[in-house]
Design a protein around this motif. Sequence first.
Motif, PDB file in Angstrom:
ATOM      1  N   GLN A 104       5.268 -24.743  -2.894  1.00 28.05           N
ATOM      2  CA  GLN A 104       4.647 -24.626  -1.749  1.00 28.05           C
ATOM      3  C   GLN A 104       3.249 -24.493  -2.147  1.00 28.05           C
ATOM      4  O   GLN A 104       3.129 -24.238  -3.354  1.00 28.05           O
ATOM      5  CB  GLN A 104       4.591 -23.605  -0.676  1.00 28.05           C
ATOM      6  N   GLY A 120       9.016 -16.719  -2.984  1.00 29.37           N
ATOM      7  CA  GLY A 120       8.044 -16.633  -1.905  1.00 29.37           C
ATOM      8  C   GLY A 120       6.635 -15.777  -2.404  1.00 29.37           C
ATOM      9  O   GLY A 120       6.330 -15.197  -2.245  1.00 29.37           O
ATOM     10  N   GLY A 160       8.336 -10.281  11.242  1.00 32.57           N
ATOM     11  CA  GLY A 160       8.266 -11.052   9.985  1.00 32.57           C
ATOM     12  C   GLY A 160       6.860  -9.955   9.453  1.00 32.57           C
ATOM     13  O   GLY A 160       6.418 -10.843   8.252  1.00 32.57           O
ATOM     14  N   ASN A 211      12.073 -10.704   1.249  1.00 32.71           N
ATOM     15  CA  ASN A 211      11.532 -10.544   0.298  1.00 32.71           C
ATOM     16  C   ASN A 211      10.565  -9.125  -0.311  1.00 32.71           C
ATOM     17  O   ASN A 211       9.794  -9.067   0.396  1.00 32.71           O
ATOM     18  CB  ASN A 211       9.565 -10.659   1.128  1.00 32.71           C
ATOM     19  N   TRP A 250       0.927 -15.686   6.701  1.00 30.59           N
ATOM     20  CA  TRP A 250       2.575 -15.981   6.071  1.00 30.59           C
ATOM     21  C   TRP A 250       2.416 -15.043   5.569  1.00 30.59           C
ATOM     22  O   TRP A 250       2.003 -14.340   4.866  1.00 30.59           O
ATOM     23  CB  TRP A 250       1.620 -17.483   4.560  1.00 30.59           C
ATOM     24  N   GLU A 289       6.198 -17.446   3.915  1.00 29.10           N
ATOM     25  CA  GLU A 289       6.844 -18.067   5.061  1.00 29.10           C
ATOM     26  C   GLU A 289       5.803 -17.826   6.410  1.00 29.10           C
ATOM     27  O   GLU A 289       5.009 -16.529   6.596  1.00 29.10           O
ATOM     28  CB  GLU A 289       7.871 -17.079   5.632  1.00 29.10           C
ATOM     29  N   ARG A 290       5.142 -18.244   6.853  1.00 27.33           N
ATOM     30  CA  ARG A 290       3.781 -19.395   8.314  1.00 27.33           C
ATOM     31  C   ARG A 290       4.845 -17.226   9.047  1.00 27.33           C
ATOM     32  O   ARG A 290       5.804 -18.364   9.658  1.00 27.33           O
ATOM     33  CB  ARG A 290       3.519 -19.866   8.615  1.00 27.33           C
ATOM     34  N   VAL A 291       3.793 -16.823   9.542  1.00 21.22           N
ATOM     35  CA  VAL A 291       4.613 -15.657  11.248  1.00 21.22           C
ATOM     36  C   VAL A 291       3.415 -16.285  12.151  1.00 21.22           C
ATOM     37  O   VAL A 291       3.714 -15.542  12.877  1.00 21.22           O
ATOM     38  CB  VAL A 291       4.424 -14.352  10.584  1.00 21.22           C
ATOM     39  N   ARG A 329       7.832 -16.509  15.530  1.00 24.16           N
ATOM     40  CA  ARG A 329       8.948 -16.253  15.898  1.00 24.16           C
ATOM     41  C   ARG A 329       9.029 -15.337  17.106  1.00 24.16           C
ATOM     42  O   ARG A 329      10.197 -15.867  17.706  1.00 24.16           O
ATOM     43  CB  ARG A 329       9.416 -15.093  14.688  1.00 24.16           C
TER      44      ARG A 329
END
Length: 438
Positions: free
Chosen positions: A4, A32, A140, A178, A404, A408-410, A418
């Motif tokens: 990304q 990540g 998350g 992670n 993120w 990961e977009r939270v 989520r």
Amino acid sequence: MISQRFQAPVVLPMDPEGSVLRDAVVDVDDAGRVAYCGPAATAPRVADARSLRLTGILIPGLVNTHAHSAMTSLRGMGGDLPLTSWLNDVIWPAEGRMRPSDAGSGMRLGCIEMLQSGITTSAEMYFHPEVLVEAALEVGNRLLVAPAFLDAPGSRWRDTLASIDKWIDADGLRFGPNDRIEIAYGPHSAYMLAPEALEATAESAMARGALVHIHIAESRGEDHEVRSAYGSVPRLLNRVGLLDGRLLAAHAVHLSPQDIDLFAHAGTGVAHCPGSNAKLASGVAPLAELRAASVPVGLGTDGPASNDDLDLWEEMRLAAMFSRLAADDAMALTAKDTLLMATRGGAAALGRTDIGSLEPGKWADMVHINVDGPQFAVGLDIPDTRLLSTLVWAAGSRAVSDVWVGGERVVTKGEPARVDRFAVQRSVAESAKYLNTA
């Protein structure tokens, strides 16, 4: 391999200098972690990476160094009482009625609230630790969970200590996607535990390289007996061996110069909680003296029943205001200083080198600040000091747009990605109804 690429008009990596990068890029690898953070003009060529062009400011996730976030269902209870009465007469009786499901729903809402304000990591001291972990993994967040224990009727500190030992030995110090979860030890305080318990905690934590998260010298009256017997709480902790390992001192309001020297020599981290300390009239921590001694200091919200929110931006402003008032100096703590405390400083206080800044190798915990609002009507093409001042003093949590954790977009446009926030809020309302009437 880079998976990304995030490009933004402004990136604040929160390196030691507090740099402001213009037209910058943050690359995130498959694991990540940050692979590159710097000017777009010198960014490496990447192939097949997803690219996201942001319109605002990208900063590291904030680090909340002291919280009891599962207490969202107790918010507002005893709101006008001093610390001792608030704990003994209101909070501890309510917590005695709390079921694991109540702690779980409260923690889910706390996780949502923190992410919505840009807090990606929190150091939690509370009961029902397994459900706290479940909640954080579901929403998350990154979490350091310290199961709380104290020496009171019905409590068994030895059992809790043994259970933490067993947990770390079975799952490791860190686990989850992670490394989202870290297990720590949560002895409540020196005034709620005998020296024998503190010494046993020190031995267990040292053997496992684990953090010990403890309330220290929060109010004048709470630890009077400890001070009378041992000189001060830090001196007692030094005597039992807790200063020999990773220690996080929450509050640390009433410290002598000798106490501060002990912390500095040991590398003890401090969680500065100006909002809670002010609301409970506990006092103002000696922030200037701690920073002058190079004690690692981060910011903490404390619990949502003592603050009563989970907003680290507010703590930044309060820390700066109290520090300036105490020093009679408007330059005592700048906007850059407070941002560093809320990010890099928080990581240092926790003894973590993998979070708190956007530097290669660290987890890609990031917050996108929306600048399409009144606070940034002047735009971003302004001097760095003015930009940082606007971010801290005018924008704050209401400008947080996307978050993120580990790449990961939270949070997307202010809402958790989520979980259903409204369903979680309904669950907390049911818990609050039970806790208020049980």
